[in-house]
Design a protein around this motif. Structure first.
Motif, PDB file in Angstrom:
ATOM      1  N   ILE A  18       0.813  -1.214   0.000  1.00 42.21           N
ATOM      2  CA  ILE A  18       0.000   0.000   0.000  1.00 42.21           C
ATOM      3  C   ILE A  18       0.849   1.267   0.000  1.00 42.21           C
ATOM      4  O   ILE A  18       0.325   2.354  -0.283  1.00 42.21           O
ATOM      5  CB  ILE A  18      -0.974   0.007   1.198  1.00 42.21           C
ATOM      6  N   HIS A  19       2.153   1.166   0.305  1.00 42.79           N
ATOM      7  CA  HIS A  19       2.991   2.370   0.308  1.00 42.79           C
ATOM      8  C   HIS A  19       3.403   2.784  -1.108  1.00 42.79           C
ATOM      9  O   HIS A  19       3.880   3.901  -1.316  1.00 42.79           O
ATOM     10  CB  HIS A  19       4.233   2.147   1.173  1.00 42.79           C
ATOM     11  N   ILE A  20       3.238   1.889  -2.081  1.00 46.39           N
ATOM     12  CA  ILE A  20       3.556   2.227  -3.478  1.00 46.39           C
ATOM     13  C   ILE A  20       2.300   2.050  -4.326  1.00 46.39           C
ATOM     14  O   ILE A  20       2.337   1.505  -5.425  1.00 46.39           O
ATOM     15  CB  ILE A  20       4.728   1.377  -4.016  1.00 46.39           C
ATOM     16  N   ILE A  21       1.187   2.563  -3.828  1.00 43.80           N
ATOM     17  CA  ILE A  21      -0.121   2.294  -4.421  1.00 43.80           C
ATOM     18  C   ILE A  21      -0.322   3.032  -5.737  1.00 43.80           C
ATOM     19  O   ILE A  21      -1.167   2.647  -6.547  1.00 43.80           O
ATOM     20  CB  ILE A  21      -1.224   2.636  -3.398  1.00 43.80           C
ATOM     21  N   GLY A  22       0.413   4.117  -5.978  1.00 47.57           N
ATOM     22  CA  GLY A  22       0.374   4.769  -7.286  1.00 47.57           C
ATOM     23  C   GLY A  22      -0.846   5.602  -7.576  1.00 47.57           C
ATOM     24  O   GLY A  22      -1.188   5.819  -8.747  1.00 47.57           O
ATOM     25  N   GLY A  23      -1.510   6.116  -6.548  1.00 46.14           N
ATOM     26  CA  GLY A  23      -2.677   6.954  -6.772  1.00 46.14           C
ATOM     27  C   GLY A  23      -2.924   7.871  -5.583  1.00 46.14           C
ATOM     28  O   GLY A  23      -2.446   7.612  -4.467  1.00 46.14           O
ATOM     29  N   ILE A  24      -3.666   8.962  -5.819  1.00 44.06           N
ATOM     30  CA  ILE A  24      -4.012   9.887  -4.741  1.00 44.06           C
ATOM     31  C   ILE A  24      -5.516  10.119  -4.734  1.00 44.06           C
ATOM     32  O   ILE A  24      -6.231   9.725  -5.657  1.00 44.06           O
ATOM     33  CB  ILE A  24      -3.279  11.241  -4.884  1.00 44.06           C
ATOM     34  N   GLN A  25      -5.976  10.771  -3.660  1.00 46.36           N
ATOM     35  CA  GLN A  25      -7.393  11.113  -3.538  1.00 46.36           C
ATOM     36  C   GLN A  25      -7.655  12.485  -4.170  1.00 46.36           C
ATOM     37  O   GLN A  25      -6.937  13.442  -3.883  1.00 46.36           O
ATOM     38  CB  GLN A  25      -7.790  11.164  -2.058  1.00 46.36           C
ATOM     39  N   GLN A 199       1.328  -4.034   7.647  1.00 48.27           N
ATOM     40  CA  GLN A 199       1.906  -2.917   6.892  1.00 48.27           C
ATOM     41  C   GLN A 199       1.108  -1.638   7.096  1.00 48.27           C
ATOM     42  O   GLN A 199       1.663  -0.531   7.032  1.00 48.27           O
ATOM     43  CB  GLN A 199       2.039  -3.274   5.402  1.00 48.27           C
ATOM     44  N   ALA A 200      -0.191  -1.772   7.373  1.00 46.19           N
ATOM     45  CA  ALA A 200      -1.002  -0.582   7.671  1.00 46.19           C
ATOM     46  C   ALA A 200      -0.636  -0.023   9.044  1.00 46.19           C
ATOM     47  O   ALA A 200      -0.535   1.200   9.224  1.00 46.19           O
ATOM     48  CB  ALA A 200      -2.481  -0.929   7.613  1.00 46.19           C
ATOM     49  N   ARG A 201      -0.417  -0.907  10.030  1.00 45.20           N
ATOM     50  CA  ARG A 201      -0.011  -0.438  11.353  1.00 45.20           C
ATOM     51  C   ARG A 201       1.335   0.270  11.286  1.00 45.20           C
ATOM     52  O   ARG A 201       1.564   1.274  11.981  1.00 45.20           O
ATOM     53  CB  ARG A 201       0.037  -1.613  12.339  1.00 45.20           C
ATOM     54  N   ALA A 202       2.246  -0.244  10.442  1.00 48.23           N
ATOM     55  CA  ALA A 202       3.550   0.408  10.285  1.00 48.23           C
ATOM     56  C   ALA A 202       3.393   1.809   9.717  1.00 48.23           C
ATOM     57  O   ALA A 202       4.074   2.756  10.149  1.00 48.23           O
ATOM     58  CB  ALA A 202       4.454  -0.434   9.393  1.00 48.23           C
ATOM     59  N   LEU A 203       2.487   1.984   8.753  1.00 48.29           N
ATOM     60  CA  LEU A 203       2.268   3.304   8.169  1.00 48.29           C
ATOM     61  C   LEU A 203       1.606   4.253   9.164  1.00 48.29           C
ATOM     62  O   LEU A 203       1.856   5.462   9.144  1.00 48.29           O
ATOM     63  CB  LEU A 203       1.429   3.196   6.900  1.00 48.29           C
ATOM     64  N   TYR A 204       0.767   3.727  10.043  1.00 46.32           N
ATOM     65  CA  TYR A 204       0.151   4.578  11.063  1.00 46.32           C
ATOM     66  C   TYR A 204       1.210   5.163  12.004  1.00 46.32           C
ATOM     67  O   TYR A 204       1.037   6.255  12.552  1.00 46.32           O
ATOM     68  CB  TYR A 204      -0.879   3.797  11.874  1.00 46.32           C
ATOM     69  N   LEU A 205       2.287   4.431  12.219  1.00 49.46           N
ATOM     70  CA  LEU A 205       3.382   4.954  13.039  1.00 49.46           C
ATOM     71  C   LEU A 205       4.129   6.059  12.311  1.00 49.46           C
ATOM     72  O   LEU A 205       4.608   7.023  12.919  1.00 49.46           O
ATOM     73  CB  LEU A 205       4.360   3.826  13.398  1.00 49.46           C
ATOM     74  N   ARG A 206       4.246   5.938  11.004  1.00 45.60           N
ATOM     75  CA  ARG A 206       5.023   6.892  10.220  1.00 45.60           C
ATOM     76  C   ARG A 206       4.208   8.123   9.837  1.00 45.60           C
ATOM     77  O   ARG A 206       4.751   9.221   9.720  1.00 45.60           O
ATOM     78  CB  ARG A 206       5.541   6.204   8.955  1.00 45.60           C
ATOM     79  N   ASN A 207       2.920   7.947   9.617  1.00 46.42           N
ATOM     80  CA  ASN A 207       2.043   9.034   9.172  1.00 46.42           C
ATOM     81  C   ASN A 207       0.861   9.074  10.124  1.00 46.42           C
ATOM     82  O   ASN A 207      -0.059   8.272  10.006  1.00 46.42           O
ATOM     83  CB  ASN A 207       1.589   8.773   7.733  1.00 46.42           C
ATOM     84  N   ARG A 208       0.863  10.013  11.057  1.00 47.93           N
ATOM     85  CA  ARG A 208      -0.028   9.920  12.219  1.00 47.93           C
ATOM     86  C   ARG A 208      -1.471  10.347  11.953  1.00 47.93           C
ATOM     87  O   ARG A 208      -2.344  10.065  12.780  1.00 47.93           O
ATOM     88  CB  ARG A 208       0.546  10.741  13.373  1.00 47.93           C
ATOM     89  N   VAL A 209      -1.732  11.047  10.879  1.00 47.03           N
ATOM     90  CA  VAL A 209      -3.103  11.429  10.541  1.00 47.03           C
ATOM     91  C   VAL A 209      -3.390  11.000   9.114  1.00 47.03           C
ATOM     92  O   VAL A 209      -2.631  11.324   8.197  1.00 47.03           O
ATOM     93  CB  VAL A 209      -3.333  12.952  10.687  1.00 47.03           C
ATOM     94  N   ARG A 210      -4.473  10.231   8.943  1.00 50.24           N
ATOM     95  CA  ARG A 210      -4.871   9.771   7.612  1.00 50.24           C
ATOM     96  C   ARG A 210      -6.347  10.070   7.422  1.00 50.24           C
ATOM     97  O   ARG A 210      -7.164   9.784   8.304  1.00 50.24           O
ATOM     98  CB  ARG A 210      -4.629   8.266   7.455  1.00 50.24           C
ATOM     99  N   ALA A 211      -6.686  10.672   6.294  1.00 49.76           N
ATOM    100  CA  ALA A 211      -8.077  11.024   6.028  1.00 49.76           C
ATOM    101  C   ALA A 211      -8.512  10.486   4.672  1.00 49.76           C
ATOM    102  O   ALA A 211      -7.742  10.526   3.705  1.00 49.76           O
ATOM    103  CB  ALA A 211      -8.252  12.539   6.079  1.00 49.76           C
TER     104      ALA A 211
END
Length: 560
Positions: A18-25, A199-211
């Motif tokens: 998911i860290h190289i997902i290749g798209g944005i919102q 891998q999602a939990r790891a990203l939550y540590l690196r990027n603390r706010v996700r919307a």
């Protein structure tokens, strides 16, 4: 779902990149340029319309100055100069594009690439972050999490705000909640670990706010210049889209917009503030900034509280350990005195019962199994060898007979003149777990088995859990080993050589190192509490100096 299908589904979720997902919102726009050459190496497809070019090929390979004016580039440069490596930070609010529309600009750097994220500004008023933090500070500790949920809801306007705490097995439980009536309550429900894969939990540590402003959004593809050989790492991009499985999961839950704020305690992901809304809801960069600070403030309070409780608890255990050691040291026969000293020994470890088996004799105190159960425990630990600590939180691992009063087992081999075993026990914990949907059915798999989808039901499903105790932690094991040193010194203490041995006492070295670790954690907490305050900086420096001196003392104690 059969076991093989379940295992494959878990592996699929756990390995999704998911860290190289290749798209944005949408409607955000992403530009990525090389720090040195200033050449644009990646851009979202909608950059072409924002800057009114004929296509994305007229954006890739172009100098960033062609699209962003010097004022914007200066704001980005200043933001990067003051930032540590990590998620995008808000650089400012500027006019962007052919029409000069007002945008929030956020940026971060990764290796030689600078990621610039552009978000159209809304009409909402910026939140007051100081008032939100003050509300947390004034809350009683027992209602901190509920206050946190209420403050996040007040700042974000989301329908349902839940404080979700991770448990020892990576499942999570909703421990506080704020509702406005548009979505049902999930308070007290538990979710399987597969809902938030590793891998999602790891990203939550690196990027603390996700919307996720709109769970039904169509991701905007990110195009790369041919010279950018590797897939673009989007770990720190706030606009990064999410797994299609997760978007489907939200829609199955009846959620149209989602946001999460990480709660980090002692460097680990303690939990999340999970926010849901019944209709699409954009959250501005400034609001996310406020929620990030609120989440960090709550994390600091939780961390400080956990540290204080651990220090108080372990100081009490240390006092019992010192009393025990003094008693054994005065005894004419320390091994024989062990049986009478077990109350102090049990008070020095986080257990409900203790058994010491030395020289063919067994001494027990507290909540322990009967003699047959103790024999079963000894047989189990002997099959595990004497090279280290063995432990389990389930009684059926070591005994064919259930033992409600002595379920969890931690076994430590004793040596250095003692010989034998120290067994620690914990009582069984029987509880009713309220799951949000059946935990054994977390996925849907199509008939061919080549597609994994999320479950469709989140209805409460209850499970009666028994046969297990509270699992042993790494710290529990360290405290048990500390008690082992006391027993071993009692066996080895033969008068003349005792003082020489105590001068290089491994327990003393461990105590010094633990004090240094606590000071380091406290310094990190205070360093993040209110950056820029001179007094806190001075205290931080003093704590760092004390930590270095304790570390040097520990090294000196271990020298021959």
């Amino acid at each position: 779902m059969n076991k093989d299908a379940y295992r494959r589904a878990l592996e699929t979720c756990a390995t999704e990149p998911i860290h190289i997902i290749g798209g944005i919102q949408p409607p955000g726009v992403l530009l990525v340029y090389q720090r040195g050459s200033k050449m644009i190496m990646a851009a979202s497809a909608n950059a072409a319309s924002l800057f009114e070019t004929a296509g994305i090929d007229e954006v890739l390979g172009q100098p960033i100055q062609k699209f962003l004016d010097p004022v914007v580039l200066r704001l980005i440069s200043e933001s990067l100069a003051n930032a540590e490596p990590g998620p995008s930070r808000l650089a400012g609010m500027v006019n962007i594009g052919a029409l000069g529309a007002l945008h929030h600009v956020s940026a971060h750097s990764a290796c030689e690439l600078v990621h610039v994220e552009l978000e159209p500004c809304g009409d909402g008023q910026d939140p007051d972050e100081s008032q939100a933090a003050l509300a947390l500070d004034s809350s009683p500790r027992e209602s901190l999490l509920q206050s946190l949920a209420a403050q996040v809801q007040a700042v974000s306007g989301y329908s349902r705000v839940m404080v979700y705490r991770f448990l020892h097995d990576d499942t999570g439980e909703v421990v506080a909640e704020a509702l406005d009536g548009d979505l049902p309550s999930y308070f007290g429900l538990r979710y399987p670990a597969s809902d938030i894969p590793p891998q999602a939990r790891a990203l939550y540590l690196r990027n603390r706010v996700r919307a996720i402003a709109d769970a039904s959004h169509v991701p905007v593809p990110v195009h790369q210049h041919p010279d950018l050989a590797e897939p673009l790492d989007m770990s720190f991009d706030v606009l990064r889209t999410v797994s299609p499985v997760h978007l489907e999961y939200l829609l199955n839950m009846g959620v149209a917009a989602s946001m999460s704020i990480s709660l980090v305690v002692d460097g680990r992901l303690w939990g999340l503030v999970a926010c849901h809304h019944h209709e699409p809801r954009p959250v501005s960069a400034r609001t996310r900034q406020t929620l990030d600070l609120l989440g960090r403030h709550a994390s600091m309070i939780l961390d400080a509280s956990a540290l204080r409780e651990a220090v108080e608890r372990e100081e009490a255990m240390r006092a019992q350990r010192d009393t025990l050691e003094s008693r054994l040291h005065r005894a004419s026969d320390p091994i024989r005195a062990l049986g009478r000293a077990l109350p102090q020994a049990l008070a020095a470890v986080p257990a409900a019962g203790i058994v010491v088996h030395v020289e063919g004799s067994t001494h027990a105190h507290g909540s322990v199994p009967d003699s047959g159960g103790i024999d079963a425990a000894l047989r189990w630990v002997r099959t595990r060898g004497r090279s280290g600590v063995s432990h389990t939180h389930r009684s059926d691992d070591w005994s064919p007979t259930p033992h409600a009063e002595a379920c969890g087992l931690l076994a430590v081999p004793l040596g250095r003149g003692v010989g034998g075993w120290m067994l620690l026990f914990r009582r069984e914990e029987r509880l009713t777990v309220r799951w949000a949907g059946r935990p054994d059915q977390p996925f849907q798999i199509n008939p061919s088995g080549d597609r994994v989808g999320p479950r469709t039901s989140f209805a409460e499903w209850q499970e009666q859990v028994q046969g297990g105790a509270r699992p042993w932690t790494r710290r529990d094991i360290e405290l048990a080993q500390r008690l082992r040193l006391v027993f071993e010194r009692a066996g080895a203490d033969a008068g003349a050589g005792a003082r020489a041995r105590l001068a290089r006492d491994p327990a003393a070295v461990l105590e010094i190192r633990e004090q240094a670790a606590r000071l380091r954690r406290l310094a990190e907490l205070m360093g993040g509490a209110a950056p820029g305050q001179a007094r806190l900086k001075r205290v931080h420096g003093l704590l760092s100096q004390l930590e270095r001196e304790l570390g040097a003392l520990a090294e000196a104690e271990t020298e021959p």
